[in-house]
Design a protein around this motif. Sequence first.
Motif, short mmCIF file in Angstrom:
data_model
loop_
_atom_site.label_atom_id
_atom_site.label_comp_id
_atom_site.label_asym_id
_atom_site.label_seq_id
_atom_site.Cartn_x
_atom_site.Cartn_y
_atom_site.Cartn_z
N GLN A 77 -26.50 -32.36 -4.69
CA GLN A 77 -25.66 -33.56 -4.76
C GLN A 77 -25.45 -34.00 -6.21
N VAL A 78 -26.49 -33.90 -7.03
CA VAL A 78 -26.40 -34.34 -8.42
C VAL A 78 -25.43 -33.46 -9.21
N ALA A 79 -25.24 -32.23 -8.77
CA ALA A 79 -24.38 -31.28 -9.49
C ALA A 79 -22.95 -31.80 -9.64
N ARG A 80 -22.51 -32.67 -8.76
CA ARG A 80 -21.12 -33.14 -8.83
C ARG A 80 -20.88 -34.05 -10.03
N TYR A 81 -21.95 -34.50 -10.68
CA TYR A 81 -21.81 -35.36 -11.84
C TYR A 81 -21.81 -34.58 -13.16
N ALA A 82 -22.01 -33.26 -13.09
CA ALA A 82 -22.13 -32.45 -14.30
C ALA A 82 -20.85 -32.51 -15.13
N LYS A 83 -21.00 -32.65 -16.43
CA LYS A 83 -19.89 -32.66 -17.39
C LYS A 83 -18.86 -33.74 -17.07
N SER A 84 -19.30 -34.82 -16.44
CA SER A 84 -18.40 -35.93 -16.10
C SER A 84 -19.03 -37.25 -16.54
N TRP A 85 -18.18 -38.21 -16.76
CA TRP A 85 -18.65 -39.58 -16.93
C TRP A 85 -18.83 -40.19 -15.55
N VAL A 86 -19.78 -41.11 -15.45
CA VAL A 86 -20.06 -41.76 -14.17
C VAL A 86 -19.78 -43.24 -14.31
N ASP A 87 -18.88 -43.76 -13.47
CA ASP A 87 -18.64 -45.19 -13.37
C ASP A 87 -19.42 -45.69 -12.15
N VAL A 88 -20.48 -46.46 -12.39
CA VAL A 88 -21.33 -46.93 -11.30
C VAL A 88 -21.24 -48.45 -11.24
N SER A 89 -20.95 -48.97 -10.05
CA SER A 89 -20.78 -50.41 -9.85
C SER A 89 -21.94 -50.97 -9.03
N GLY A 90 -22.32 -52.19 -9.35
CA GLY A 90 -23.41 -52.84 -8.63
C GLY A 90 -23.78 -54.12 -9.34
N GLU A 91 -25.05 -54.48 -9.25
CA GLU A 91 -25.55 -55.69 -9.88
C GLU A 91 -26.37 -55.32 -11.11
N LEU A 92 -26.10 -56.00 -12.23
CA LEU A 92 -26.88 -55.76 -13.43
C LEU A 92 -28.28 -56.33 -13.21
N PHE A 93 -29.23 -55.45 -12.94
CA PHE A 93 -30.59 -55.88 -12.61
C PHE A 93 -31.26 -56.54 -13.81
N ASN A 94 -31.13 -55.93 -14.97
CA ASN A 94 -31.66 -56.57 -16.17
C ASN A 94 -31.13 -55.90 -17.42
N ILE A 95 -31.37 -56.54 -18.55
CA ILE A 95 -31.21 -55.97 -19.88
C ILE A 95 -32.61 -55.97 -20.48
N ASP A 96 -33.02 -54.87 -21.07
CA ASP A 96 -34.41 -54.77 -21.50
C ASP A 96 -34.51 -54.00 -22.81
N VAL A 97 -35.62 -54.12 -23.48
CA VAL A 97 -35.94 -53.33 -24.66
C VAL A 97 -37.29 -52.67 -24.40
N VAL A 98 -37.32 -51.36 -24.49
CA VAL A 98 -38.56 -50.61 -24.28
C VAL A 98 -38.91 -49.87 -25.56
N ARG A 143 -27.83 -60.12 -13.30
CA ARG A 143 -27.52 -60.53 -11.91
C ARG A 143 -26.02 -60.65 -11.65
N SER A 144 -25.20 -60.26 -12.62
CA SER A 144 -23.74 -60.27 -12.41
C SER A 144 -23.27 -58.93 -11.87
N GLU A 145 -22.12 -58.95 -11.20
CA GLU A 145 -21.50 -57.70 -10.76
C GLU A 145 -20.91 -56.99 -11.98
N VAL A 146 -21.22 -55.71 -12.11
CA VAL A 146 -20.74 -54.94 -13.26
C VAL A 146 -20.35 -53.54 -12.83
N THR A 147 -19.61 -52.88 -13.71
CA THR A 147 -19.40 -51.44 -13.64
C THR A 147 -19.83 -50.86 -14.98
N LEU A 148 -20.77 -49.92 -14.94
CA LEU A 148 -21.25 -49.25 -16.14
C LEU A 148 -20.69 -47.85 -16.19
N ARG A 149 -20.36 -47.38 -17.38
CA ARG A 149 -19.94 -45.99 -17.56
C ARG A 149 -20.97 -45.29 -18.44
N GLY A 150 -21.48 -44.16 -17.96
CA GLY A 150 -22.44 -43.39 -18.73
C GLY A 150 -22.46 -41.95 -18.26
#
Length: 294
Positions: A77-98, A143-150
């Motif tokens: 299933q993960v293979a379908r993301y190869a060499k592609s950008w992923v636009d994933v939508s949902g809730e921004l759980f947090n912003i963090d520094v590790v 906690r806002s609705e977002v779409t991230l591209r990565g």
Amino acid sequence: MFSSRFLVPAVLLLLTGCTDSKTTFEPITQKTETPAPVVAEPHEANEPAIQLPAADAPIVKVTAAELYADIRAGDDQVARYAKSWVDVSGELFNIDVVVHDATGEKILTMAIAPPSNGGLGSTDICVCQAADGEQPWKQTQPRSEVTLRGALTEEGGFHHLVACRIIDTKGAPVPEFTVDELRARLQEDPPGMAEQFSPSPQKSLILMGQFAGRIAPENAEDKSSWVAIDGADKQRVFGYTGSFNMRAFEGLQPGDDVTVMAVLSIPSAEQALTTNLNSTINLTPFAREKPATP
């Protein structure tokens, strides 16, 4: 590499302008001895750099729940993301520094989860390492609705997104205050601040000031501690942090400019000046002005 463990750090800041005369401050210059749980790590120095998709590569659009389900389903299933950008939508759980265990590098991350599963304790969380120069707090609140591209990658058996940017959000930027501005607003307009920072839903703020130092714990075995942030008018904010969050403050010296993000939840106007800030992170390495886009 990234670790599959995911903890939400909690830091307590007390809105107070004075301290006990016996309080001892010390700069944070060394790492703690207690191992910290790592949310995200970049590739090791002896590993090849992650190859990002081309700028015009295909884009796969999914929800956070769909992405997490594909990751659990395995390599086919993960293979379908190869060499592609992923636009994933949902809730921004947090912003963090590790902090990278081996190198000490500070890494800015975002985490996205399904909206129905976005509370504390959610397990369907996708961790995203922010792209260079990104300042997500200037675009939206946790906690806002977002779409991230990565780009989806796998390190050490753990899948995560890298080079992430927020491309769409229904949230508003995180409001910014200096220490003095925050104290003044809380004193001058308790009802307005109580309305702006009502507990449900929780809201974050950016706080800017000068690092005053670390309050040494009485017990040398205790790797958690308090930090203090000063305003220009000698107002002071104290912050309690565990060993995990303490690592992100390493290297700061008294008088250094510091920028942190924290949650402020004011139950009522009467409690405006006594309400604590929590879930604080040190954004200082990432709070520089973002370069203008050509």
